[in-house]
Write an enzyme that holds these catalytic residues in place. Structure first.
Site, PDB file in Angstrom:
ATOM      1  N   HIS A   1       9.810   6.932   6.652  1.00 41.56           N
ATOM      2  CA  HIS A   1      10.895   6.160   6.056  1.00 41.56           C
ATOM      3  C   HIS A   1      11.028   6.540   4.582  1.00 41.56           C
ATOM      4  O   HIS A   1      10.157   7.204   4.016  1.00 41.56           O
ATOM      5  CB  HIS A   1      10.659   4.648   6.209  1.00 41.56           C
ATOM      6  CG  HIS A   1       9.385   4.178   5.584  1.00 41.56           C
ATOM      7  ND1 HIS A   1       8.248   3.878   6.308  1.00 41.56           N
ATOM      8  CD2 HIS A   1       9.053   3.982   4.287  1.00 41.56           C
ATOM      9  CE1 HIS A   1       7.287   3.507   5.481  1.00 41.56           C
ATOM     10  NE2 HIS A   1       7.748   3.573   4.243  1.00 41.56           N
TER      11      HIS A   1
HETATM   12  C1  T46 Z   1       4.924   3.062   2.354  1.00 38.80           C
HETATM   13  C2  T46 Z   1       3.661   3.439   3.015  1.00 38.80           C
HETATM   14  C3  T46 Z   1       2.736   4.183   2.092  1.00 38.80           C
HETATM   15  C4  T46 Z   1       4.852  -6.405   5.430  1.00 38.80           C
HETATM   16  O1  T46 Z   1       5.084  -7.456   6.069  1.00 38.80           O
HETATM   17  N1  T46 Z   1       4.671  -6.459   4.085  1.00 38.80           N
HETATM   18  C5  T46 Z   1       4.397  -5.348   3.342  1.00 38.80           C
HETATM   19  O2  T46 Z   1       4.220  -5.443   2.123  1.00 38.80           O
HETATM   20  C6  T46 Z   1       4.331  -4.073   4.026  1.00 38.80           C
HETATM   21  C7  T46 Z   1       4.050  -2.791   3.257  1.00 38.80           C
HETATM   22  C8  T46 Z   1       4.519  -4.036   5.375  1.00 38.80           C
HETATM   23  N2  T46 Z   1       4.760  -5.207   6.078  1.00 38.80           N
HETATM   24  C9  T46 Z   1       4.892  -5.148   7.534  1.00 38.80           C
HETATM   25  C10 T46 Z   1       6.092  -4.358   8.053  1.00 38.80           C
HETATM   26  C11 T46 Z   1       5.604  -3.801   9.377  1.00 38.80           C
HETATM   27  O3  T46 Z   1       5.777  -4.728  10.395  1.00 38.80           O
HETATM   28  O4  T46 Z   1       3.748  -4.468   8.053  1.00 38.80           O
HETATM   29  C12 T46 Z   1       4.087  -3.638   9.149  1.00 38.80           C
HETATM   30  C13 T46 Z   1       3.683  -2.187   8.877  1.00 38.80           C
HETATM   31  O5  T46 Z   1       4.533  -1.665   7.850  1.00 38.80           O
HETATM   32  P1  T46 Z   1       5.088  -0.156   7.894  1.00 38.80           P
HETATM   33  O6  T46 Z   1       5.390   0.221   9.298  1.00 38.80           O
HETATM   34  O7  T46 Z   1       6.215  -0.040   6.912  1.00 38.80           O
HETATM   35  O8  T46 Z   1       3.792   0.636   7.398  1.00 38.80           O
HETATM   36  P2  T46 Z   1       3.611   2.152   6.973  1.00 38.80           P
HETATM   37  O9  T46 Z   1       2.158   2.367   6.885  1.00 38.80           O
HETATM   38  O10 T46 Z   1       4.413   3.054   7.848  1.00 38.80           O
HETATM   39  O11 T46 Z   1       4.270   2.231   5.508  1.00 38.80           O
HETATM   40  C14 T46 Z   1       3.727   1.495   4.431  1.00 38.80           C
HETATM   41  C15 T46 Z   1       4.821   0.863   3.563  1.00 38.80           C
HETATM   42  O12 T46 Z   1       5.679   0.039   4.365  1.00 38.80           O
HETATM   43  C16 T46 Z   1       5.676   1.893   2.887  1.00 38.80           C
HETATM   44  O13 T46 Z   1       6.472   1.286   1.903  1.00 38.80           O
HETATM   45  O14 T46 Z   1       5.417   3.770   1.495  1.00 38.80           O
HETATM   46  O15 T46 Z   1       2.952   2.356   3.613  1.00 38.80           O
END
Ligand code: T46
Length: 135
Positions: free
Chosen positions: A51
């Site tokens: 993303h």
């Molecule tokens: C990034 C990389 C390095 C939340 O509820 N609060 C939060 O602050 C975050 C970061 C995520 N979430 C929830 C959203 C999803 O349901 O946690 C779940 C996993 O998030 P995501 O799929 O976005 O995780 P990554 O590891 O793909 O990405 C994350 C960050 O979202 C992103 O901004 O740059 O880590």
């Protein structure tokens, strides 16, 4: 053309007991800190990210283990391995990121410029490409 991989080197404040790194807003971290989260226990062969963010800036620190980041500004891609706690990867907005090859013990601390907001995410690569006009 701007460099995609922006590394910030942190000063290690160590003594004979071990090491310590301190990060202060507007000194070591070049933005107002609104959120900190950490990523750990990533399962074997799992990739994360895929993303970009419309507004959010982040500094990513690998405090234990290692993992690989691929950054993409819509025109070029660069790769970096994070494996030491004394550097931060600064990812600005409008950069597509993928994270691969997590070691089992990998712990990432992420310092973020904004509160969590799902509407700030661009999770579709074609939409991301269309949103980018210049770098
Ligand atoms: C990034 C990389 C390095 C939340 O509820 N609060 C939060 O602050 C975050 C970061 C995520 N979430 C929830 C959203 C999803 O349901 O946690 C779940 C996993 O998030 P995501 O799929 O976005 O995780 P990554 O590891 O793909 O990405 C994350 C960050 O979202 C992103 O901004 O740059 O880590």
């Amino acid at each position: 053309m701007n460099k995609l991989i922006k590394i910030i080197n942190f000063k290690i404040l160590g003594d004979n007991r071990g090491s310590l790194i301190s990060l202060e807003k507007n000194i070591d971290i070049p933005f107002e800190i609104k959120r900190i989260y950490y990523i750990f226990d990533t399962k074997n062969n799992v990739s994360r990210g895929y993303h970009a963010h419309k507004k959010l800036e982040q500094i990513i620190i690998c405090v234990k283990g290692s993992c690989k980041f691929i950054l993409d500004n819509g025109f070029q891609k660069e790769e970096v391995t994070l494996n030491t706690p004394d550097i931060g990867l600064h990812i600005k907005n409008n950069i597509w990121r993928e994270m691969h090859d997590f070691s089992q013990d990998c712990v990432l601390i992420v310092i973020a410029s904004e509160h969590y907001d799902e509407s700030d995410y661009i999770r579709d690569y074609d939409t991301f490409k269309k949103s980018i006009t210049t770098i």
